[in-house]
Design an enzyme around this catalytic site. Structure first.
Site, short mmCIF file in Angstrom:
data_model
loop_
_atom_site.label_atom_id
_atom_site.label_comp_id
_atom_site.label_asym_id
_atom_site.label_seq_id
_atom_site.Cartn_x
_atom_site.Cartn_y
_atom_site.Cartn_z
N SER A 156 0.68 -1.19 -0.01
CA SER A 156 -0.02 0.02 -0.03
C SER A 156 0.90 1.33 -0.05
CB SER A 156 -1.01 -0.27 1.27
OG SER A 156 -1.83 0.84 1.05
N ASP A 321 -8.97 -6.71 -4.38
CA ASP A 321 -8.53 -5.36 -3.78
C ASP A 321 -9.06 -4.24 -4.55
OD1 ASP A 321 -7.36 -2.95 -2.79
OD2 ASP A 321 -5.29 -4.07 -2.69
N HIS A 354 -8.07 -5.44 0.25
CA HIS A 354 -6.62 -4.78 0.35
C HIS A 354 -6.04 -5.47 1.40
CE1 HIS A 354 -3.85 -1.67 -0.20
NE2 HIS A 354 -4.23 -1.06 0.79
#
Lengths: 394, 198
Positions: A156, A321, A354
Site C-alpha cells: 500500500s 482489492d 486490500h
C-alpha cells in the site's frame, strides 16, 4: 499453545535513532533534527549486505514482527511474513522496520515537542511526503552502516515508499517489492481519504488540531475515519463471508436495536483505533498518500520517472482489492516494462480485498520468498543450479 | 532444454529484446538471458509457472493472452515468441497481429492438425484425433483453434504477413528430409518466423 512454539522470533525491543542535523523537507520547511523509532529482526552479516527494509502503510508502525513482551496478545503487524523460516526469513536477512516521520508510535511527529516553541507540534507539524520518509530512512540506514538493501518492501503506502527508494537511491537497493500499491491514487481513493479527514476535522473535539492542549481527542471523527477505511480495505465477498447478515444483538421480531455483526466489527475497530492512533498523524499520512505521484515531475510520464532505477521489481496485487486494484499495479508494471526494467508481477487470488497484503496467503508468501531468495543469490553472486549444470556441460 | 526451445534459441540474436507469450517455467528466457544476454519478459498465468520463473530470475508478468497485448508499445521488442499457444487462445488472428505490432518479428509454433496420424484417426476411425502433441479428449481440450500448416499459411497470405522462415519437425523436434516431401502430411510441428507485411 506456548508462545515459543508459535513464534520463535520472540520478544523484540524498539530502538531509537536520533538525527541531530537539521532536515530539510520537500515543502521547504526545516526540522531541527528528528527521532525515528525502529526495530530489527535477524542479524546483519559482516559485509552488511543482507538487510531488508520494511516500509509501513497508513496506520502501520515500527512493530512489524515478534512480541514486545511475553504477555502480548498480538504480534507485530506483518508477523505473517517476517520471522524465522517465513517469507522474509530472519534466519537469513536482517530486517529493519521503522515508524515513519510524522507517526504517532515514537518517531518525531505531531505529538512531539517543537523545539522552537517548546509546545507540541500538533497541527503545525510540517506536511511530510513519501520522498521525505525515504530520505529519513536513508539516514537511518547510514546510521546502521547499511549501504545497500537486498530489498525494500512495502504494501500500500509502503509500496509507494519502496518505489520512491528505487527512484531516489537506485544504488542503495537491489530489489523493490511493491505490494497492493499504486503509482498515484485515483480520484476515488483521494475521495475516501477526504471523507476520513472531514470526519476528523469536523469533530468538535478536534479543536483545529490543538485537541491535546484542551485535553481532548476527536474520537468520534477518528472512529468514523477508521470505519470508512475498513470498509474499503475489505471486499464485498470477504465481508459477506465474514459477517453475512448475522445479528450480534437485538431481535427483528421486536423491531428494535438490531446490531449486525458487521456494525459491531466496525464499531470495535473504530473505537480501538482511537486508543492507539493520533488524529493529526492520520491527516498527515492520508495527505502523503494523496500527494504521492513520482510521475508529476516528468509530465505525468511514469516511465520517465522510473528511467534511472536499477532495482529489480516484484509487483503484487490481489484479485478483490478495489482500494489498490490490480489495474493500479499493472500501470506500474507497464511503465517498468517500457523503461526496460527487470520486473515480475502477479495477481494473487484472495477474497480479503486490500487487507490481503497482511495475510499469510500461501501463493503470496511463497512468491515473495522465492523472489527474495533469488535476489539474495544474485546479489551475492551465488550461481543458480542451472548455471552450475551449464558450466559442467561446457 | 526442450528441443523446440533449442531451435527457437538459434533464431534469436544476442542482446535482442524478447517477449515470450505463455513462457511456462521460463526455460527459453532463462537460457537466452544467460547465453545471449537477452533482455526478456515472459507472460504466463499459471501460479506455479510464475513462481518457477521468479526463482530463476526470469521477468515474468502475470497476463492472460486472451486479453491481448494492449499494454505493450508498438515495436518495443525485437522478437515475440509464442510456442504452442496459438491453438489455445480465443482470438489467434488478433493475437498474431498484435505480436507483429509489438515485435519487429515473431516466432509462432503450433502442432499440425493435418499430420498423417491425425488424418488417419479422423478418416479411418471417425474420431477426433488424440496424439502426443494433442493429448486431450474433444470435451476437455484447451485447444479450441486447431489448424494445419496450410491453414496458417493462408492466414499469413490474407493478413499480408511475411513468412521469413518455416521449419517443420517430427514429434522429436527433429528436421528430416522426408518431412519436406509433404510437410503438411509428415510434420507434427512447425516453427514460423514471421515479419511485418511484405
Amino acid at each position: 499453545m506456548k508462545r515459543s512454539e508459535e513464534n520463535i522470533l520472540g520478544v523484540v525491543e524498539p530502538q531509537l535513532y536520533q538525527h541531530t542535523a537539521p532536515f530539510l523537507l520537500q515543502n521547504g520547511e526545516l526540522l531541527h533534527g528528528y527521532e525515528l523509532v525502529f526495530e530489527t529482526y535477524g542479524r546483519l552479516n559482516a559485509d552488511k549486505s543482507n538487510a531488508i527494509l520494511i516500509c509501513h502503510a497508513l496506520s502501520g508502525h515500527h512493530h512489524a514482527a515478534g512480541f514486545h513482551s511475553s504477555e502480548d496478545a498480538k504480534p507485530g503487524w506483518w508477523d505473517a511474513c517476517i520471522g524465522p523460516g517465513k517469507s522474509i526469513d530472519t534466519n537469513q536477512f536482517f530486517v529493519l522496520s521503522l515508524n515513519n516521520l510524522g507517526g504517532c508510535h515514537g518517531s518525531t511527529g505531531p505529538n512531539s515537542i517543537d523545539p522552537s516553541t517548546g509546545k507540541i507540534f500538533g497541527p503545525n507539524f510540517p506536511n511530510v511526503v513519501v520522498k521525505d520518509w525515504v530520505a529519513s530512512q536513508a539516514h537511518l540506514a547510514d546510521h546502521l552502516g547499511i549501504q545497500k538493501f537486498t530489498a525494500v518492501i512495502g504494501g500500500s503506502l509502503g509500496g509507494m515508499q519502496a518505489m520512491q527508494w528505487s527512484i531516489d537511491f537506485p544504488a542503495r537497493l537491489y530489489a523493490a517489492v511493491l505490494i497492493a500499491s499504486a503509482a498515484k491514487l485515483s480520484a476515488q481513493n483521494i475521495a475516501f481519504n477526504e471523507i476520513a479527514r472531514q470526519a476528523i476535522t469536523t469533530d468538535e473535539d478536534y479543536c483545529a488540531g490543538d485537541y491535546q492542549q484542551f485535553n481532548k481527542n476527536p474520537e468520534k471523527g477518528l472512529m468514523l475515519a477508521r470505519m470508512v477505511g475498513h470498509v474499503t480495505y475489505l471486499s464485498e465477498d470477504g465481508m459477506k463471508a465474514k459477517f453475512g447478515r448475522d445479528v450480534k444483538s437485538g431481535d427483528f421480531e421486536q423491531g428494535a436495536d438490531v446490531e449486525f455483526q458487521v456494525e459491531s466489527y466496525l464499531h470495535y475497530q473504530g473505537r480501538a483505533f482511537t486508543q492507539y492512533f493520533d488524529a493529526n498523524t492520520y491527516l498527515l499520512m492520508t495527505r502523503a498518500l494523496d500527494y504521492f505521484d513520482p510521475a508529476r515531475e516528468f509530465d505525468g510520464d511514469l516511465t520517465r520517472a522510473l528511467e534511472n532505477t536499477t532495482a529489480k521489481f516484484l509487483v503484487l496485487s490481489f484479485s478483490t482489492d478495489w482500494r489498490f486494484s490490480p489495474e493500479r499495479s499493472q500501470e506500474i508494471v507497464d511503465a517498468l516494462i517500457r523503461a526496460k526494467k527487470n520486473v515480475a508481477s502477479a495477481t494473487i487470488e484472495s477474497e480479503h480485498g486490500h487487507d490481503s497484503f497482511l495475510l499469510p496467503i500461501d501463493r503470496y508468501t511463497k512468491l515473495l520468498s522465492a523472489f527474495l531468495q533469488r535476489s539474495y543469490k544474485e546479489l551475492e553472486g551465488i550461481p543458480s543450479p542451472a548455471q552450475g549444470i551449464d558450466e559442467v556441460a561446457s | 532444454m526442450r528441443g523446440d526451445l533449442e531451435l527457437i534459441a538459434t533464431l534469436i540474436n544476442p542482446g535482442a529484446r524478447v517477449l515470450d507469450l505463455g513462457c511456462g517455467e521460463g526455460e527459453l528466457l532463462d537460457h537466452l538471458q544467460r547465453d545471449k544476454r537477452v533482455n526478456g519478459y515472459g507472460l504466463d498465468r499459471d501460479a506455479e509457472n510464475i513462481r518457477t520463473c521468479v526463482s530463476k530470475g526470469v521477468n515474468v508478468i502475470e497476463q492472460d493472452l486472451d486479453e491481448g497485448l494492449d499494454n505493450f508499445v508498438n515495436g518495443s521488442f525485437d522478437m515475440v515468441v509464442m510456442t504452442d499457444a496459438l491453438q489455445a487462445v480465443k482470438e489467434p488472428r488478433e493475437l498474431v497481429r498484435d505480436m507483429l505490432r509489438v515485435g519487429e518479428e515473431c516466432i509462432v509454433t503450433f502442432p499440425n492438425f493435418a499430420h498423417w496420424r491425425c488424418r488417419a484417426q479422423l478418416a479411418l476411425k471417425g474420431v477426433m484425433p488424440i496424439s502426443e502433441q494433442l493429448p486431450h479428449s474433444w470435451f476437455d481440450t484447451p485447444n479450441i483453434h486447431l489448424c494445419t500448416f496450410a491453414d496458417f499459411e493462408q492466414l499469413c497470405v490474407t493478413e499480408s504477413i511475411n513468412i521469413i522462415q518455416r521449419r517443420v519437425v517430427d514429434a522429436n523436434h527433429q528436421e528430416k528430409t522426408f518431412i519436406n516431401w509433404a510437410p503438411n502430411f509428415f510434420g507434427t510441428h512447425a516453427f514460423y518466423r514471421l515479419g511485418k507485411s511484405v
